[in-house]
Design a protein around this motif. Structure first.
Motif, PDB file in Angstrom:
ATOM      1  N   LEU A  82      -1.725  29.598 -17.947  1.00  0.00           N
ATOM      2  CA  LEU A  82      -0.564  30.623 -17.381  1.00  0.00           C
ATOM      3  C   LEU A  82      -0.635  30.554 -15.936  1.00  0.00           C
ATOM      4  CD1 LEU A  82      -1.164  33.386 -20.007  1.00  0.00           C
ATOM      5  CD2 LEU A  82       0.339  31.577 -20.191  1.00  0.00           C
ATOM      6  N   PRO A  83       0.325  29.920 -15.359  1.00  0.00           N
ATOM      7  CA  PRO A  83       0.322  29.823 -13.828  1.00  0.00           C
ATOM      8  C   PRO A  83       0.511  31.137 -12.953  1.00  0.00           C
ATOM      9  CG  PRO A  83       2.738  29.151 -15.026  1.00  0.00           C
ATOM     10  CD  PRO A  83       1.525  29.518 -15.963  1.00  0.00           C
ATOM     11  N   HIS A  84       1.097  32.175 -13.555  1.00  0.00           N
ATOM     12  CA  HIS A  84       1.137  33.143 -12.835  1.00  0.00           C
ATOM     13  C   HIS A  84      -0.117  34.252 -12.702  1.00  0.00           C
ATOM     14  CE1 HIS A  84       2.145  34.399 -17.057  1.00  0.00           C
ATOM     15  NE2 HIS A  84       1.868  35.715 -16.544  1.00  0.00           N
ATOM     16  N   LEU A  85      -1.108  33.754 -13.648  1.00  0.00           N
ATOM     17  CA  LEU A  85      -2.418  34.453 -13.676  1.00  0.00           C
ATOM     18  C   LEU A  85      -3.693  33.827 -13.036  1.00  0.00           C
ATOM     19  CD1 LEU A  85      -2.708  35.484 -17.470  1.00  0.00           C
ATOM     20  CD2 LEU A  85      -1.800  36.795 -15.306  1.00  0.00           C
ATOM     21  N   SER A  86      -4.408  34.422 -12.186  1.00  0.00           N
ATOM     22  CA  SER A  86      -5.870  33.928 -11.724  1.00  0.00           C
ATOM     23  C   SER A  86      -6.515  33.370 -12.564  1.00  0.00           C
ATOM     24  CB  SER A  86      -6.275  35.225 -10.992  1.00  0.00           C
ATOM     25  OG  SER A  86      -7.044  36.135 -11.878  1.00  0.00           O
ATOM     26  N   ALA A 127      -8.169  32.472  -7.563  1.00  0.00           N
ATOM     27  CA  ALA A 127      -7.171  31.348  -7.313  1.00  0.00           C
ATOM     28  C   ALA A 127      -5.941  31.348  -8.391  1.00  0.00           C
ATOM     29  CB  ALA A 127      -7.567  29.961  -7.127  1.00  0.00           C
ATOM     30  N   LEU A 128      -5.054  30.800  -8.292  1.00  0.00           N
ATOM     31  CA  LEU A 128      -3.946  30.395  -9.226  1.00  0.00           C
ATOM     32  C   LEU A 128      -4.104  29.015  -9.643  1.00  0.00           C
ATOM     33  CD1 LEU A 128      -0.952  32.559  -7.689  1.00  0.00           C
ATOM     34  CD2 LEU A 128      -2.061  32.999  -9.600  1.00  0.00           C
ATOM     35  N   VAL A 171     -11.500  25.815 -16.050  1.00  0.00           N
ATOM     36  CA  VAL A 171     -11.062  26.834 -16.437  1.00  0.00           C
ATOM     37  C   VAL A 171     -10.381  26.883 -18.082  1.00  0.00           C
ATOM     38  CG1 VAL A 171      -8.901  28.655 -16.218  1.00  0.00           C
ATOM     39  CG2 VAL A 171     -10.113  27.281 -14.204  1.00  0.00           C
ATOM     40  N   ALA A 172      -9.876  25.992 -18.431  1.00  0.00           N
ATOM     41  CA  ALA A 172      -9.395  25.813 -19.775  1.00  0.00           C
ATOM     42  C   ALA A 172     -10.585  25.822 -20.767  1.00  0.00           C
ATOM     43  CB  ALA A 172      -8.640  24.484 -20.074  1.00  0.00           C
ATOM     44  N   ILE A 173     -11.662  24.946 -20.370  1.00  0.00           N
ATOM     45  CA  ILE A 173     -12.882  25.226 -21.179  1.00  0.00           C
ATOM     46  C   ILE A 173     -13.538  26.585 -21.082  1.00  0.00           C
ATOM     47  CG2 ILE A 173     -15.241  24.363 -21.301  1.00  0.00           C
ATOM     48  CD1 ILE A 173     -14.010  21.676 -20.089  1.00  0.00           C
TER      49      ILE A 173
END
Length: 244
Positions: free
Chosen positions: A106-110, A148-149, A161-163
């Motif tokens: 989600l681009p707006h979340l850290s 970071a975003l 991050v996805a993992i």
């Protein structure tokens, strides 16, 4: 892991995934899977291989409940996903962790909040999962990027991050689509070790990959797809033909 962050686990004792003559036909008439039958035991570690267009993505979608079969019967955690009600699906999905090939951050979340999403959607208090998220981000080398975003991260960092998001809740079934495709060999080996550790804790792991060297080195059972049909699967004797 704090007890309050956990989702009830599959305890039936039978196969965690069972497909019986499953087929998928899309609206265009394209048959992506045909007569697919196999069983995955709870707590197993498996690889899914096959050339592009073989049907791997469709098979994974069935396994993470983004798709229902057009033919045959598919069961997850002992539940027939073809006839399961919409009310049943959220509880089933909570037991599944997915690493998507396109990350889907989600681009707006850290970074922290992306990884914490499995807890946030269930309204779990921050105090119950903050330490788990911090520890996991340090383990995948992102301890200094928690605020970071996604747009500021490299492709390999986004994949980590996805993992982390997929594994933070210690799912019963972990599905990963090319999880080492955008990282260097050292980090790739570390990611596989993370999956192995989760497997040791009882998770059933399914990794889709084109890395045949990784598959051979692992010695793990393989599901191999070609043109929408299984040509190899756990329990098939060497040299035998897949049943139709």
């Amino acid at each position: 892991m704090n007890e309050k962050t956990r989702t009830p686990r599959y305890r039936d004792g039978g196969p965690i995934v069972r497909f019986d003559k499953v087929g998928v036909t899309y609206g265009s008439g394209t048959q992506a899977l045909r007569n697919v039958s196999f069983e995955l035991e709870s707590g197993g570690f498996y690889f899914l291989t096959g050339p592009s267009g073989a049907g791997k993505s469709t098979l994974l979608k069935l396994m993470y409940l983004a798709l229902r079969p057009s033919q045959g019967r598919a069961q997850l955690f002992g539940v027939d996903i073809g006839s399961a009600s919409r009310d049943d699906l959220p509880m089933l999905r909570r037991q599944i962790g997915v690493v998507f090939q396109d990350f889907r951050l989600l681009p707006h979340l850290s970074v922290f909040d992306n990884v914490a999403m499995p807890f946030r959607v269930r309204d779990v208090p921050l105090s119950h999962y903050a330490e788990d998220v911090d520890d996991l981000l340090r383990w995948v080398g992102l301890g200094g990027r928690i605020d970071a975003l996604p747009e500021t991260l490299s492709g390999g960092e986004q994949q980590r991050v996805a993992i982390a998001r997929a594994v933070v809740g210690k799912p019963s079934l972990l599905i990963a689509d090319e999880p080492t495709g955008n990282v260097d060999p050292e980090m790739g080996a570390r990611i596989i070790r993370l999956f192995i550790e989760l497997h040791k804790l009882g998770a059933t792991v399914v990794i889709a990959t084109h890395d045949l060297d990784l598959v051979r080195r692992s010695g793990a059972p393989v599901l191999q797809l070609e043109a929408g049909e299984l040509t190899q699967f756990p329990g098939l004797e060497p040299g035998a033909k897949a049943r139709r």
